[in-house]
Design a protein around this motif. Structure first.
Motif, short mmCIF file in Angstrom:
data_model
loop_
_atom_site.label_atom_id
_atom_site.label_comp_id
_atom_site.label_asym_id
_atom_site.label_seq_id
_atom_site.Cartn_x
_atom_site.Cartn_y
_atom_site.Cartn_z
N GLU A 35 0.83 -1.21 0.00
CA GLU A 35 0.00 0.00 0.00
C GLU A 35 0.86 1.26 0.00
N HIS A 36 1.93 1.25 0.77
CA HIS A 36 2.80 2.43 0.87
C HIS A 36 4.17 2.15 0.24
N GLY A 37 4.16 1.34 -0.79
CA GLY A 37 5.40 0.92 -1.43
C GLY A 37 6.23 2.06 -1.95
N GLU A 38 5.58 3.10 -2.49
CA GLU A 38 6.32 4.23 -3.05
C GLU A 38 7.11 4.95 -1.96
N TRP A 39 6.49 5.12 -0.79
CA TRP A 39 7.18 5.81 0.30
C TRP A 39 8.31 4.95 0.87
N ILE A 40 8.10 3.65 0.92
CA ILE A 40 9.17 2.75 1.38
C ILE A 40 10.35 2.82 0.41
N ARG A 41 10.05 2.85 -0.88
CA ARG A 41 11.11 2.96 -1.89
C ARG A 41 11.91 4.25 -1.69
N ARG A 42 11.22 5.35 -1.39
CA ARG A 42 11.91 6.62 -1.20
C ARG A 42 12.85 6.57 0.01
N VAL A 43 12.38 5.96 1.09
CA VAL A 43 13.22 5.85 2.29
C VAL A 43 14.46 5.01 1.98
N LEU A 44 14.27 3.87 1.33
CA LEU A 44 15.40 3.01 1.00
C LEU A 44 16.38 3.72 0.06
N THR A 45 15.84 4.48 -0.89
CA THR A 45 16.70 5.23 -1.82
C THR A 45 17.50 6.28 -1.08
N LEU A 46 16.86 6.96 -0.13
CA LEU A 46 17.55 7.97 0.67
C LEU A 46 18.70 7.36 1.46
N LEU A 47 18.45 6.23 2.11
CA LEU A 47 19.50 5.56 2.87
C LEU A 47 20.64 5.11 1.96
N LEU A 48 20.28 4.65 0.77
CA LEU A 48 21.29 4.22 -0.18
C LEU A 48 22.17 5.40 -0.60
N ARG A 49 21.55 6.56 -0.85
CA ARG A 49 22.32 7.75 -1.22
C ARG A 49 23.25 8.16 -0.08
N LEU A 50 22.72 8.15 1.14
CA LEU A 50 23.53 8.55 2.29
C LEU A 50 24.73 7.63 2.48
N SER A 51 24.53 6.35 2.18
CA SER A 51 25.63 5.40 2.36
C SER A 51 26.81 5.71 1.45
N GLY A 52 26.56 6.44 0.39
CA GLY A 52 27.63 6.81 -0.52
C GLY A 52 28.20 8.18 -0.26
N GLU A 53 27.66 8.87 0.75
CA GLU A 53 28.13 10.21 1.07
C GLU A 53 29.22 10.16 2.14
N GLU A 54 29.96 11.27 2.23
CA GLU A 54 30.99 11.39 3.25
C GLU A 54 30.35 11.96 4.52
N ILE A 55 29.74 11.10 5.32
CA ILE A 55 29.19 11.54 6.59
C ILE A 55 29.82 10.73 7.71
N ASP A 56 29.84 11.31 8.91
CA ASP A 56 30.56 10.71 10.02
C ASP A 56 29.74 9.62 10.71
N ARG A 57 30.45 8.87 11.54
CA ARG A 57 29.81 7.84 12.35
C ARG A 57 28.74 8.45 13.25
N LEU A 58 29.01 9.65 13.79
CA LEU A 58 28.04 10.32 14.65
C LEU A 58 26.76 10.64 13.87
N ASP A 59 26.91 11.01 12.60
CA ASP A 59 25.74 11.28 11.77
C ASP A 59 24.85 10.05 11.66
N TRP A 60 25.49 8.91 11.46
CA TRP A 60 24.72 7.66 11.37
C TRP A 60 24.06 7.33 12.70
N LYS A 61 24.73 7.62 13.81
CA LYS A 61 24.15 7.36 15.11
C LYS A 61 22.92 8.24 15.35
N ILE A 62 23.01 9.51 14.94
CA ILE A 62 21.88 10.42 15.08
C ILE A 62 20.70 9.94 14.23
N LEU A 63 21.00 9.57 12.98
CA LEU A 63 19.95 9.09 12.08
C LEU A 63 19.28 7.84 12.64
N THR A 64 20.09 6.90 13.10
CA THR A 64 19.55 5.65 13.63
C THR A 64 18.71 5.87 14.87
#
Length: 362
Positions: A35-64
């Motif tokens: 039902e909400h597949g499009e929104w789930i896809r967007r979240v997964l895409t966002l996480l995938l983009r972030l994984s390729g960015e230069e962000i710190d371990r603390l950034d990931w801790k805040i996000l998590t």
């Protein structure tokens, strides 16, 4: 046999990774049918983009941690999504033998009797009074992890509707997101912060219209002097609009506090944007003469066109409020104080309608 040995030699983290790979593969395959597949896809895409960015371990801790905050809150609130709720803010330092404490407890007790649920910050003082008055069955507690002052009070402690937040910003999100009214009793920096943030979100339209009631003990001047400051230093200097005082009600009388909330929802049910149109859902239909009066008195808040009666719009479906009558308008998204005045006028117009009963459910 070698495959079995390989699996048995995997570390816990490798087991977790393989399990995640399996789950993600299955989820991606199901996306088109969810039902909400499009929104789930967007979240997964966002996480995938972030994984390729230069962000710190603390950034990931805040996000998590922030996502974990939201996950807990979504799960707790979901079963009660159709029940109207009132958030009670106020000082954690108020003793339980003070007039303010007793007033907050009585206020919460009335709300629960009327079918509302109560949300507090789960601490002591005014928050404890709110949970005591409403009772555990009708209470939520949104606790924040602090080094002092913020253990959960005995009236919500151990309750499954007690949510412990790591961050203030995620906690505030749910105070506003889940509330159908805000009641503020006297308090310190935290209460002032909550008062101004609620006003800012309502004034800017980032939160849907809800009644804000500022309550003091009989004869108290806490909120009266606060209101005087707003009028002298903000309104007189043109920093906010005179109509912005319509966003809130100041009172030292509980009957007036109850009335402010009850009247707000006497006819008004809820609202949302559909494209550029602002859709106001009503509990009872207004007459053509009433709508004409609204157009005469509130044309200044329209970008174009008129305020018109409507049934559910095609773009709203599916919608649980599809049976409710509506008003649609092109609101300028700026004059929120005038929008509150519009809702107050609508409530007076429909006050005698037999369909305009007090809301227990959204």
């Amino acid at each position: 046999m070698p495959l079995v040995n390989e699996v048995m030699t995997l570390s816990p983290s490798e087991h977790a990774l393989k399990s995640l790979q399996t789950d993600l593969t299955a989820l991606i395959g199901q996306l088109p049918t969810l039902e909400h597949g499009e929104w789930i896809r967007r979240v997964l895409t966002l996480l995938l983009r972030l994984s390729g960015e230069e962000i710190d371990r603390l950034d990931w801790k805040i996000l998590t941690a922030s996502m974990q905050d939201m996950e807990r809150a979504f799960k707790v609130f979901y079963p009660y999504r159709h029940v109207r709720k009132v958030t009670i803010f106020g000082s954690a330092r108020v003793a339980n033998d003070t007039p303010e404490y007793k007033l907050a407890s009585e206020f919460a007790r009335y709300l629960a009797q009327q079918g509302f649920m109560v949300i507090t910050g789960a601490g002591g003082g005014i928050m404890e009074a709110g949970n005591e008055g409403a009772g555990a069955e009708n209470s939520f507690g949104l606790n924040i992890q602090l080094p002092f002052e913020q253990g959960s009070n005995p009236f919500i402690q151990g309750d499954p509707k007690l949510i412990n937040f790591k961050y203030f910003f995620t906690r505030k999100l749910f105070f506003l997101r889940e509330s159908d009214a805000i009641a503020l009793f006297p308090g310190g920096f935290g209460t002032q912060d909550e008062a101004f943030e609620c006003l800012t979100l309502c004034q800017t339209g980032r939160s849907g219209p809800v009644p804000l009631v500022l309550i003091d003990r009989c004869g108290g001047t806490y909120w009266q002097e606060w209101d005087a400051y707003i009028r002298k230093h903000l309104i007189q200097r043109g920093l906010v609009s005179p109509e912005d005082t319509s966003l809130y009600t100041v009172t030292d009388n509980l009957e007036l506090a109850y009335e402010a909330i009850n009247n707000f929802y006497r006819v008004y049910h809820s609202s949302r944007y559909v494209g550029d149109q602002f859709v106001i859902r009503l509990k009872s239909e207004l007459s053509d003469a009433d709508v004409e009066e609204l157009n005469t008195n509130f044309s200044d808040i329209l970008v174009k066109g008129r305020i018109e009666k409507s049934q559910v719009l095609p773009k709203e479906t599916p919608d649980e409020t599809a049976e409710l009558p509506r008003l649609v308008l092109y609101f300028n998204r700026r004059d929120s104080g005038r929008l509150y005045q519009l809702i107050a006028t609508i409530s007076k117009m429909g006050a005698s309608s037999p369909a305009a009963t007090h809301p227990e459910r959204k």
